[in-house]
Design a protein around this motif. Structure first.
Motif, PDB file in Angstrom:
ATOM      1  N   ALA A 232       0.646  -0.980  -0.107  1.00 10.73           N
ATOM      2  CA  ALA A 232       0.557  -0.049  -0.113  1.00 10.73           C
ATOM      3  C   ALA A 232       0.873   1.221   0.072  1.00 10.73           C
ATOM      4  CB  ALA A 232      -1.285  -0.242   1.153  1.00 10.73           C
ATOM      5  N   ASP A 233       1.716   1.428   0.607  1.00  8.77           N
ATOM      6  CA  ASP A 233       2.586   2.465   0.875  1.00  8.77           C
ATOM      7  C   ASP A 233       3.484   2.858  -0.318  1.00  8.77           C
ATOM      8  OD1 ASP A 233       1.760   3.216   3.584  1.00  8.77           O
ATOM      9  OD2 ASP A 233       3.432   1.977   4.206  1.00  8.77           O
ATOM     10  N   GLN A 234       3.748   2.031  -1.499  1.00  4.75           N
ATOM     11  CA  GLN A 234       4.889   2.050  -2.724  1.00  4.75           C
ATOM     12  C   GLN A 234       3.580   2.337  -3.444  1.00  4.75           C
ATOM     13  OE1 GLN A 234       5.738  -1.981  -2.429  1.00  4.75           O
ATOM     14  NE2 GLN A 234       8.150  -1.616  -2.046  1.00  4.75           N
ATOM     15  N   ALA A 235       2.618   1.730  -3.416  1.00  4.47           N
ATOM     16  CA  ALA A 235       1.083   2.344  -4.302  1.00  4.47           C
ATOM     17  C   ALA A 235       1.183   3.785  -4.282  1.00  4.47           C
ATOM     18  CB  ALA A 235       0.006   1.187  -4.068  1.00  4.47           C
ATOM     19  N   LEU A 236       0.854   4.168  -2.875  1.00  8.77           N
ATOM     20  CA  LEU A 236       0.507   5.264  -2.438  1.00  8.77           C
ATOM     21  C   LEU A 236       1.791   6.381  -3.206  1.00  8.77           C
ATOM     22  CD1 LEU A 236      -0.750   5.384   0.922  1.00  8.77           C
ATOM     23  CD2 LEU A 236      -2.393   5.985  -1.746  1.00  8.77           C
ATOM     24  N   ALA A 237       3.095   5.742  -3.063  1.00 10.20           N
ATOM     25  CA  ALA A 237       3.463   6.693  -3.305  1.00 10.20           C
ATOM     26  C   ALA A 237       3.939   6.815  -5.101  1.00 10.20           C
ATOM     27  CB  ALA A 237       5.247   6.145  -2.695  1.00 10.20           C
ATOM     28  N   PHE A 238       3.824   5.677  -5.570  1.00  8.41           N
ATOM     29  CA  PHE A 238       3.538   5.792  -7.150  1.00  8.41           C
ATOM     30  C   PHE A 238       2.179   6.603  -7.116  1.00  8.41           C
ATOM     31  CE2 PHE A 238       1.710   3.148 -10.891  1.00  8.41           C
ATOM     32  CZ  PHE A 238       3.012   3.760 -11.193  1.00  8.41           C
ATOM     33  N   GLY A 239       1.667   6.986  -6.899  1.00 13.65           N
ATOM     34  CA  GLY A 239       0.363   7.526  -7.378  1.00 13.65           C
ATOM     35  C   GLY A 239       1.002   9.279  -7.426  1.00 13.65           C
ATOM     36  N   ASN A 240       1.532   9.647  -5.916  1.00 11.38           N
ATOM     37  CA  ASN A 240       2.239  10.620  -5.533  1.00 11.38           C
ATOM     38  C   ASN A 240       3.574  11.269  -7.115  1.00 11.38           C
ATOM     39  OD1 ASN A 240       0.136  11.052  -3.653  1.00 11.38           O
ATOM     40  ND2 ASN A 240       2.105  10.710  -2.219  1.00 11.38           N
ATOM     41  N   SER A 241       3.923  10.496  -7.733  1.00 13.90           N
ATOM     42  CA  SER A 241       4.613  10.527  -8.378  1.00 13.90           C
ATOM     43  C   SER A 241       4.822  10.906  -9.521  1.00 13.90           C
ATOM     44  CB  SER A 241       5.643   9.101  -8.580  1.00 13.90           C
ATOM     45  OG  SER A 241       6.263   8.810  -7.171  1.00 13.90           O
ATOM     46  N   ILE A 242       2.983  10.005 -10.051  1.00 10.17           N
ATOM     47  CA  ILE A 242       2.888  10.334 -11.119  1.00 10.17           C
ATOM     48  C   ILE A 242       1.680  12.030 -10.902  1.00 10.17           C
ATOM     49  CG2 ILE A 242       0.248   9.724 -12.842  1.00 10.17           C
ATOM     50  CD1 ILE A 242       1.020   7.042 -11.988  1.00 10.17           C
ATOM     51  N   LYS A 243       1.137  11.768  -9.826  1.00  9.90           N
ATOM     52  CA  LYS A 243       0.731  13.353  -9.571  1.00  9.90           C
ATOM     53  C   LYS A 243       1.002  14.279  -9.829  1.00  9.90           C
ATOM     54  CE  LYS A 243      -3.364  15.406  -7.312  1.00  9.90           C
ATOM     55  NZ  LYS A 243      -3.624  15.255  -5.780  1.00  9.90           N
ATOM     56  N   LYS A 244       3.043  14.294  -9.655  1.00 11.62           N
ATOM     57  CA  LYS A 244       3.835  14.785  -9.553  1.00 11.62           C
ATOM     58  C   LYS A 244       4.450  15.709 -11.030  1.00 11.62           C
ATOM     59  CE  LYS A 244       8.430  16.419  -7.543  1.00 11.62           C
ATOM     60  NZ  LYS A 244       8.997  15.811  -8.977  1.00 11.62           N
ATOM     61  N   SER A 245       4.680  14.546 -11.740  1.00 15.70           N
ATOM     62  CA  SER A 245       5.155  14.585 -12.751  1.00 15.70           C
ATOM     63  C   SER A 245       3.901  15.266 -14.326  1.00 15.70           C
ATOM     64  CB  SER A 245       5.305  13.090 -13.448  1.00 15.70           C
ATOM     65  OG  SER A 245       6.421  12.768 -12.677  1.00 15.70           O
ATOM     66  N   LEU A 246       2.583  14.383 -13.898  1.00 17.82           N
ATOM     67  CA  LEU A 246       1.745  15.474 -14.644  1.00 17.82           C
ATOM     68  C   LEU A 246       1.512  16.924 -14.420  1.00 17.82           C
ATOM     69  CD1 LEU A 246      -1.327  12.820 -14.885  1.00 17.82           C
ATOM     70  CD2 LEU A 246       0.361  13.600 -16.604  1.00 17.82           C
ATOM     71  N   LYS A 247       1.850  17.425 -12.747  1.00 17.67           N
ATOM     72  CA  LYS A 247       1.148  18.710 -11.997  1.00 17.67           C
ATOM     73  C   LYS A 247       2.773  19.343 -13.178  1.00 17.67           C
ATOM     74  CE  LYS A 247      -1.380  18.794  -8.408  1.00 17.67           C
ATOM     75  NZ  LYS A 247      -0.814  18.887  -6.847  1.00 17.67           N
ATOM     76  N   ASP A 248       3.883  18.927 -12.708  1.00 16.68           N
ATOM     77  CA  ASP A 248       5.233  19.618 -13.510  1.00 16.68           C
ATOM     78  C   ASP A 248       4.308  20.035 -15.325  1.00 16.68           C
ATOM     79  OD1 ASP A 248       6.660  19.546 -11.299  1.00 16.68           O
ATOM     80  OD2 ASP A 248       7.445  17.911 -11.688  1.00 16.68           O
ATOM     81  N   LYS A 249       4.919  18.715 -16.060  1.00 13.17           N
ATOM     82  CA  LYS A 249       3.741  18.894 -17.072  1.00 13.17           C
ATOM     83  C   LYS A 249       3.217  20.038 -17.898  1.00 13.17           C
ATOM     84  CE  LYS A 249       2.873  15.897 -21.656  1.00 13.17           C
ATOM     85  NZ  LYS A 249       1.822  16.946 -21.914  1.00 13.17           N
ATOM     86  N   PHE A 250       1.984  19.417 -16.849  1.00 16.06           N
ATOM     87  CA  PHE A 250       0.803  21.186 -17.476  1.00 16.06           C
ATOM     88  C   PHE A 250       0.857  22.142 -16.465  1.00 16.06           C
ATOM     89  CE2 PHE A 250      -1.100  17.314 -18.657  1.00 16.06           C
ATOM     90  CZ  PHE A 250      -1.892  17.416 -19.633  1.00 16.06           C
ATOM     91  N   GLU A 251       2.347  22.291 -16.070  1.00 16.63           N
ATOM     92  CA  GLU A 251       2.501  23.340 -15.146  1.00 16.63           C
ATOM     93  C   GLU A 251       2.060  24.189 -14.359  1.00 16.63           C
ATOM     94  OE1 GLU A 251       4.041  26.635 -18.088  1.00 16.63           O
ATOM     95  OE2 GLU A 251       5.697  25.551 -18.691  1.00 16.63           O
ATOM     96  N   VAL A 252       1.402  23.449 -13.104  1.00 16.85           N
ATOM     97  CA  VAL A 252       0.699  23.766 -12.225  1.00 16.85           C
ATOM     98  C   VAL A 252       1.038  23.471 -10.606  1.00 16.85           C
ATOM     99  CG1 VAL A 252      -1.167  22.075 -10.965  1.00 16.85           C
ATOM    100  CG2 VAL A 252      -1.727  21.756 -13.357  1.00 16.85           C
ATOM    101  N   ALA A 253       1.117  24.586  -9.970  1.00 17.96           N
ATOM    102  CA  ALA A 253       1.606  24.199  -8.670  1.00 17.96           C
ATOM    103  C   ALA A 253       1.147  23.308  -8.053  1.00 17.96           C
ATOM    104  CB  ALA A 253       0.223  25.707  -7.948  1.00 17.96           C
TER     105      ALA A 253
END
Length: 409
Positions: A232-253
């Protein structure tokens, strides 16, 4: 031990001392009965927790686009984020080794007709992998395949409810339905354990959906399942990594919570695991407390039985019975009573769960049941405890001289 006379003598002793045997058996049966009911209720609560998450893959992540709520890098507040096919490729290129299945999805509400039947349904444009994420089961025909995606085929897979409403007593496979004025060939019918809501939809290749409804490569959301070996912890970290990468791509705070939203089943699964673990511990404590009470009860009864039969033991020794045969009679009698009583307790416990099970759904207890192996293990524990409790005083009594045993009050 397989001496016929020995067994006949044991059953004669049980029959002669019915009250004593019933009391011994009642203690064991009641302990096993409570044990079975407690663990049955525990399993029912676990089933309720699991059902709350439906039958979709429990290792799934859903990613939704939204609107920005914070200005960032020159971009204004309220900017709409729109996913495209390239965003699916972006995630797969960056995290492909952690992804099990991945699909983009486009949703449309449309009017669908077949001959004289007409109704409104939701059309979902998806990739073939969606079948495994949503846990659809093909009832007839086939599901969407990669060739359908590549060629933008005008084919659809319909849910069981759609089949019943549009194709009454008609095999839909190979038939054409009218969706918004365009004919699509039905290539399959699917079912979903979540019921009518999930079977009241139509799937078509996402490339076809994008071409027909806008001739663009926009997508409404993305679904994926991560490597099931992740905790569960690894999966949560994985989801946060996806979200962070997409925010960087779309220039979101980074602290903008609405621009890109992500629902990770690992969060719910972790909460359910914590709740079920805590519940299991509580039930184990109560269950084993009941079991210990049963052990104490059968032990006390066995000690009393041996003491009560001291004169009988003296007579047996005077007639030439060996200490081993005396101990064997008492132990085998104890094991027989405990085993039969344990089985009766198990049957009653399972029967109670079967009878009251449906009514317990009101209290969020679904399909209460208990593993037979668990209850059999508990019964064996009681048998061993009863045997040990009977062995020690029986061994001591078998060493008493006949004249002393006969004088015992």
């Amino acid at each position: 031990m397989f001496d016929l006379d020995l067994w006949r003598e044991i059953f004669q002793s049980i029959n002669k001392n019915r009250t004593r045997s019933l009391l011994s058996g009642f203690t064991v049966a009641f302990a096993i009965l409570l044990f079975a009911i407690l663990f049955g209720i525990s399993n029912g609560l676990k089933n309720t927790f699991k059902e709350a998450f439906g039958t979709d893959a429990n290792n799934s992540i859903v990613i939704y686009p939204g609107r920005t709520t914070k200005a960032y890098k020159g971009n204004q507040v309220g900017r709409r984020i729109r996913f495209k096919n390239e965003d699916r490729d972006f995630i797969l290129d960056k995290f492909g080794n952690k992804v099990q299945y991945f699909t983009s999805k486009v949703n449309r509400s449309v009017s669908v007709s077949f001959k004289g039947e007409k109704n409104d349904y939701e059309v979902r444009g998806v990739y073939p992998e969606y079948m495994f994420i949503e846990n659809n089961k093909v009832k007839d025909g086939r599901y969407i395949n990669q060739n359908d995606i590549d060629t933008r085929s005008k084919v659809v897979v319909i849910g069981r409810v759609v089949e019943n409403e549009l194709f009454y007593r008609v095999n839909p496979i190979g038939k054409y339905i009218n969706i918004g004025g365009i004919l699509y060939k039905v290539v399959g019918v699917f079912t979903d354990d979540e019921g009518d809501n999930e079977e009241n939809v139509i799937y078509m290749p996402i490339s076809t959906t994008q071409f027909i409804y806008g001739n663009n490569d926009f997508i409404d959301m993305m679904h994926l399942t991560y490597n099931p070996e992740m905790n569960a912890d690894q999966a949560l970290a994985f989801g946060n990594s996806i979200k962070k990468s997409l925010k960087d791509k779309f220039e979101v705070a980074r602290n903008d919570q609405r621009a890109i939203r992500l629902f990770n089943m690992a969060q719910g699964a972790k909460q359910v695991d914590v709740m079920t673990f805590s519940l299991t511990i509580i039930i184990l404590v109560i269950g084993f407390g009941t079991l210990i009470a049963g052990i104490v009860g059968i032990s006390n009864i066995m000690i009393f039985i041996v003491k009560e039969r001291t004169k009988e033991i003296g007579i047996r020794k005077a007639l030439g019975a060996s200490p081993r045969s005396i101990v064997s009679i008492i132990l085998i009698e104890s094991i027989i009573i405990t085993a039969i009583a344990g089985y009766v307790g198990l049957l009653i416990g399972v029967g109670v769960l079967e009878i009251v099970g449906p009514s317990l759904e009101t209290y969020f207890i679904k399909d209460p049941s208990v593993s037979n192996s668990l209850v059999v293990g508990a019964t064996i524990t009681l048998i061993i405890a009863g045997a040990i409790a009977g062995y020690l005083p029986a061994k001591k009594a078998s060493r008493i001289k006949p004249i002393v045993a006969l004088r015992n009050d």
